[in-house]
Design an enzyme around this catalytic site. Sequence first.
Site, PDB file in Angstrom:
ATOM      1  CE  LYS A  36       7.749 -59.697   9.112  1.00 12.58           C
ATOM      2  NZ  LYS A  36       6.866 -60.876   8.684  1.00 12.58           N
ATOM      3  NE  ARG A 130       0.188 -61.886   9.995  1.00 14.69           N
ATOM      4  CZ  ARG A 130       1.477 -61.766  10.299  1.00 14.69           C
ATOM      5  NH1 ARG A 130       2.716 -61.092  11.093  1.00 14.69           N
ATOM      6  NH2 ARG A 130       2.369 -62.750   9.323  1.00 14.69           N
TER       7      ARG A 130
END
Length: 351
Positions: A36, A130
């Site tokens: 990413k 998260r």
Amino acid sequence: MLTPRIEINLGKIAHNAKRLKELYASKGIDVIGVTKVVCGDTKIANTLVKSGINILADSRIVNIEKMCEAGIQAQFLLLRTIYSQANDVVLYAGISLNSELSVIKELSKCAVKQDTKHKIILMVELGDLREGIMPSDLDNAIKEVIRLKGIELVGIGTNLACFGGIKPDEKKMELLSSIAKNIEDKFKLKLEYVSGGNSANYNWFMSTKDVGEVNNIRLGESIFLGCETLDRKPIPNLFTDAFTLIAEVIESKTKPSLPYGNVYQDAFGNTPKFIDRGLTKRILLGVGLQDVLVLGLTPMLDIDILGASSDHLVVDVKKLELKVGNELEFDLNYGALLSAMTSPYIIKKYK
Ligand SMILES: *Cc1c(COP(=O)(O)O)cnc(C)c1O
């Protein structure tokens, strides 16, 4: 040569990927390469595959689609699943990380429609806050997931040191292992992946005597920047300079160090403050916030970055003599690398 550009040393990336794969394999842990931060760049993805990495992971389905279409010979894992994208997730990613039942049900529908199976790894919350299912809710989630058509539960995972900065230590990894064991016993299934984390797991890995059930790790930053991510210390025998940002001098003059006139807001709504250092040698570089997270740049020469606007970097070059057209090199941290690889204005040059 054209600027601004990022020079990408594929040989150094390959070296880091091979070294990390060997290192983690020494205690039975397989490495997934996370693309990413390089936006699923296909040349870099290919380099990882040629270095022995079989699974590539990205947070964006468009990046995975791009790698698929470039014919990269890997399995693809999606790190962040979005409900509305479920159809493409099933189409392009063989595996995805998940923490919401409604999303998994949608993936199931799409998999049935596409007459295929989609593998999922359930993320477990271990305190970083998260993504992840609370451990106390996990059994119920699994009961539902294993009933879904077109869905195969292949593992569990956790992600630490991303939002809350929580260290993946021995305790957290033992907890993940015991959760994995409980699931295997209770549901009579084998979890192919117990995915312990990311580049922040390096210190735990080096010091632990027993990795327990953990057999997988997802690495981005340590492959690309050669460091662990708790203290950002370099990992021995890895390259930390696989990427270099190069910008060009577009103005070079001696000017006062203190702006003069009435002080109001700058381009970004801040009211800037400066120290009067008399006349200084100042340059402008043809790179700015539309190209890169300037705060994440470290110049290779002894100069001071004074600030940046969208398209200009203002630099005090101290004792150096620089002319218009001269090139300057910068190291990049994770944020700078992410932004530079994402910006369409930065030329990607492979070495
Ligand atoms: C980004 C990400 C990783 C890789 O993190 P690095 O710090 O770059 O190694 C691993 N897992 C998940 C879920 C991620 O989002």
